[in-house]
Enzyme design. Structure first.
Site, PDB file in Angstrom:
ATOM      1  N   GLU A  36       0.850  -1.198   0.000  1.00  0.00           N
ATOM      2  CA  GLU A  36       0.000   0.000   0.000  1.00  0.00           C
ATOM      3  C   GLU A  36       0.883   1.245   0.000  1.00  0.00           C
ATOM      4  O   GLU A  36       1.894   1.293   0.712  1.00  0.00           O
ATOM      5  CB  GLU A  36      -0.867  -0.032   1.259  1.00  0.00           C
ATOM      6  CG  GLU A  36      -2.194   0.638   1.127  1.00  0.00           C
ATOM      7  CD  GLU A  36      -3.173  -0.108   0.217  1.00  0.00           C
ATOM      8  OE1 GLU A  36      -3.190   0.199  -0.982  1.00  0.00           O
ATOM      9  OE2 GLU A  36      -3.906  -0.976   0.726  1.00  0.00           O
ATOM     10  N   ASP A 172      -5.028   0.896  -8.944  1.00  0.00           N
ATOM     11  CA  ASP A 172      -6.477   0.681  -8.976  1.00  0.00           C
ATOM     12  C   ASP A 172      -6.970   0.418 -10.393  1.00  0.00           C
ATOM     13  O   ASP A 172      -7.718  -0.527 -10.651  1.00  0.00           O
ATOM     14  CB  ASP A 172      -7.214   1.902  -8.405  1.00  0.00           C
ATOM     15  CG  ASP A 172      -6.730   2.271  -7.021  1.00  0.00           C
ATOM     16  OD1 ASP A 172      -6.010   1.464  -6.404  1.00  0.00           O
ATOM     17  OD2 ASP A 172      -7.064   3.377  -6.555  1.00  0.00           O
ATOM     18  N   TYR A 221      -2.810  12.663   0.535  1.00  0.00           N
ATOM     19  CA  TYR A 221      -2.221  11.690  -0.392  1.00  0.00           C
ATOM     20  C   TYR A 221      -1.072  12.344  -1.173  1.00  0.00           C
ATOM     21  O   TYR A 221       0.031  11.796  -1.266  1.00  0.00           O
ATOM     22  CB  TYR A 221      -3.307  11.194  -1.349  1.00  0.00           C
ATOM     23  CG  TYR A 221      -2.856  10.109  -2.294  1.00  0.00           C
ATOM     24  CD1 TYR A 221      -3.046   8.769  -1.992  1.00  0.00           C
ATOM     25  CD2 TYR A 221      -2.245  10.420  -3.513  1.00  0.00           C
ATOM     26  CE1 TYR A 221      -2.639   7.764  -2.861  1.00  0.00           C
ATOM     27  CE2 TYR A 221      -1.834   9.434  -4.384  1.00  0.00           C
ATOM     28  CZ  TYR A 221      -2.042   8.104  -4.056  1.00  0.00           C
ATOM     29  OH  TYR A 221      -1.625   7.118  -4.921  1.00  0.00           O
TER      30      TYR A 221
HETATM   31  C1  GLA Z   1      -5.227   4.939  -3.771  1.00  0.00           C
HETATM   32  C2  GLA Z   1      -4.551   5.267  -5.098  1.00  0.00           C
HETATM   33  C3  GLA Z   1      -3.623   4.129  -5.528  1.00  0.00           C
HETATM   34  C4  GLA Z   1      -2.678   3.734  -4.405  1.00  0.00           C
HETATM   35  C5  GLA Z   1      -3.438   3.543  -3.086  1.00  0.00           C
HETATM   36  C6  GLA Z   1      -2.520   3.312  -1.941  1.00  0.00           C
HETATM   37  O1  GLA Z   1      -6.101   3.853  -3.921  1.00  0.00           O
HETATM   38  O2  GLA Z   1      -5.521   5.480  -6.103  1.00  0.00           O
HETATM   39  O3  GLA Z   1      -2.914   4.503  -6.685  1.00  0.00           O
HETATM   40  O4  GLA Z   1      -1.650   4.668  -4.258  1.00  0.00           O
HETATM   41  O5  GLA Z   1      -4.254   4.648  -2.781  1.00  0.00           O
HETATM   42  O6  GLA Z   1      -1.833   2.118  -2.074  1.00  0.00           O
END
Ligand code: GLA
Length: 381
Positions: A36, A172, A221
């Site tokens: 993650e 994702d 983020y």
């Molecule tokens: C979100 C982002 C992904 C990834 C996750 C953390 O889902 O869209 O690209 O960075 O967080 O693993």
């Protein structure tokens, strides 16, 4: 959380609403077993596409407009293909994909779209990636263009990065576009090489929603991503994922503060993905569960992307009989935890966690056991 989306019903609603037949595309949400906040550092991840999906029915309409109905949200919008600008709403995922596809000259045409999804929104299971990937397939199809799964994922990610404005990695969209039935995929986010890793017989993945939703998550983020980039720069690396785990102690001597913590998380979680793949291949569920719980601690303490309530939920899950390990999942700051549980204990563990956590938050949290499915594609009706 019951499944609610059925492609045939959506095709019927399209026909009732627009008066003609549509082609139908389906793209799943995803879980992430481990790895993650490693994708944007070019690291390894271990997601799986799941049996919750976004369905898009589409037919060309001879105009320069996309007439989009979100059947489940009871909303609709008209998007002008010659004037696509972000609005900060759900339509940005569709408009963003159209804009990204048109940039290299793909002849996107005006079309009517009926969209429904049963991927829970804001729960950390990638409802937006599912919408982007399903929209990409649908718009490509009516443009008469075909593309492979990795390319579809790249375009969908580009829409999220450049149009929606969320600087996500590729995990994702890649999982949604390239999932393998019954397997997770171990993906190298730098090269996009991936290997299906079968979910061991006897293992179930249980999602329990913390019901926590924060605003301003995108800013957090982005800040984590910047910390990782700063750490890589200090270490003279293109990406933090290039650091070998054996070189971590020496690297940490050159870093301080948040970049040091983020580095420790990213490099150790990439190592845990490798170990998790080995554990899955030998069916060692105890080891896999321990790795997932260790990943949670690292996300909480070093990446600092958890939330006090999510920590409580993960701890409850970790000590529930039958659960082998649990952790927060996705970008963080709320949403679902993922718990590894043996098949025979899954139903009882779900009820026990829902009851104990539900007492704390004063309502029953959503929860479901998911199945790993194939990635996005056209549905033959
Ligand atoms: C979100 C982002 C992904 C990834 C996750 C953390 O889902 O869209 O690209 O960075 O967080 O693993």
């Amino acid at each position: 959380m019951q499944r609610s989306v059925q492609p045939r019903l959506i095709a019927n609603r399209f026909r009732d609403s627009f008066g003609r037949q549509a082609r139908v595309f389906q793209a799943p949400g995803r879980i992430n077993i481990i790895g993650e906040h490693t994708d944007y550092s070019g690291g390894l991840v271990m997601p799986a596409a799941i049996d919750r999906s976004c369905v898009v029915a589409i037919a060309p309409n001879g105009s320069r407009r996309l007439e989009v109905v979100a059947g489940d949200l009871d909303r609709s919008a008209t998007l002008d293909l010659d004037n696509l600008t972000p609005t900060g709403t759900w339509t940005d995922y569709v408009a963003g994909v159209a804009s990204v596809l048109m940039a290299p000259g793909i002849p996107v045409v005006g079309a009517d779209l009926w969209i429904e999804s049963d991927v829970p929104i804001g729960a950390g299971v990638s409802s937006s990636a599912a919408l982007e990937v399903a929209s990409t397939l649908a718009l490509l199809a009516v443009a008469g263009v075909s593309a492979d799964g990795p390319q579809v994922a790249r375009w969908a990610q580009a829409a999220e990065n450049g149009f929606v404005g969320m600087p996500c990695g590729i995990m994702d969209q890649f999982a949604s576009a390239n999932g393998v039935d019954g397997s997770a995929i171990m993906l190298d986010c730098r090269s996009l090489a991936f290997e299906p890793v079968a979910i061991p017989a006897g293992a179930s993945f249980l999602l329990v929603d913390s019901m926590v939703r924060h605003t301003l998550v995108d800013g957090e983020y982005r800040a984590r991503r910047e910390d990782c980039e700063a750490a890589a720069r200090t270490l003279g690396l293109a990406l933090l994922g290039d650091l070998d785990e054996a070189d971590l102690p020496a690297a940490l001597e050159q870093l301080t503060g948040n970049p040091a913590k983020r580095c420790r998380h990213v490099v150790s979680d990439i190592g845990r993905v490798r170990k998790a793949a080995a554990a899955m291949k030998t069916g060692d569920l105890e080891a896999l569960g321990q790795l997932m719980s260790l990943s949670h601690a690292s996300l909480r303490d070093d990446m600092q992307v958890s939330d006090p309530q999510v920590d409580i939920l993960a701890e409850i899950a970790q000590r529930t009989p039958g659960v082998l390990g649990a952790r927060m999942m996705g970008g963080g700051f709320g949403g679902c935890i993922i718990a590894l549980v043996s098949n025979e204990n899954a139903a009882a563990a779900q009820l026990a966690i829902q009851a104990e956590y539900g007492d704390i938050i004063g309502k029953q949290p959503d929860a479901f056991v998911c199945r790993a499915v194939a990635g996005a594609g056209e549905v033959s009706l």
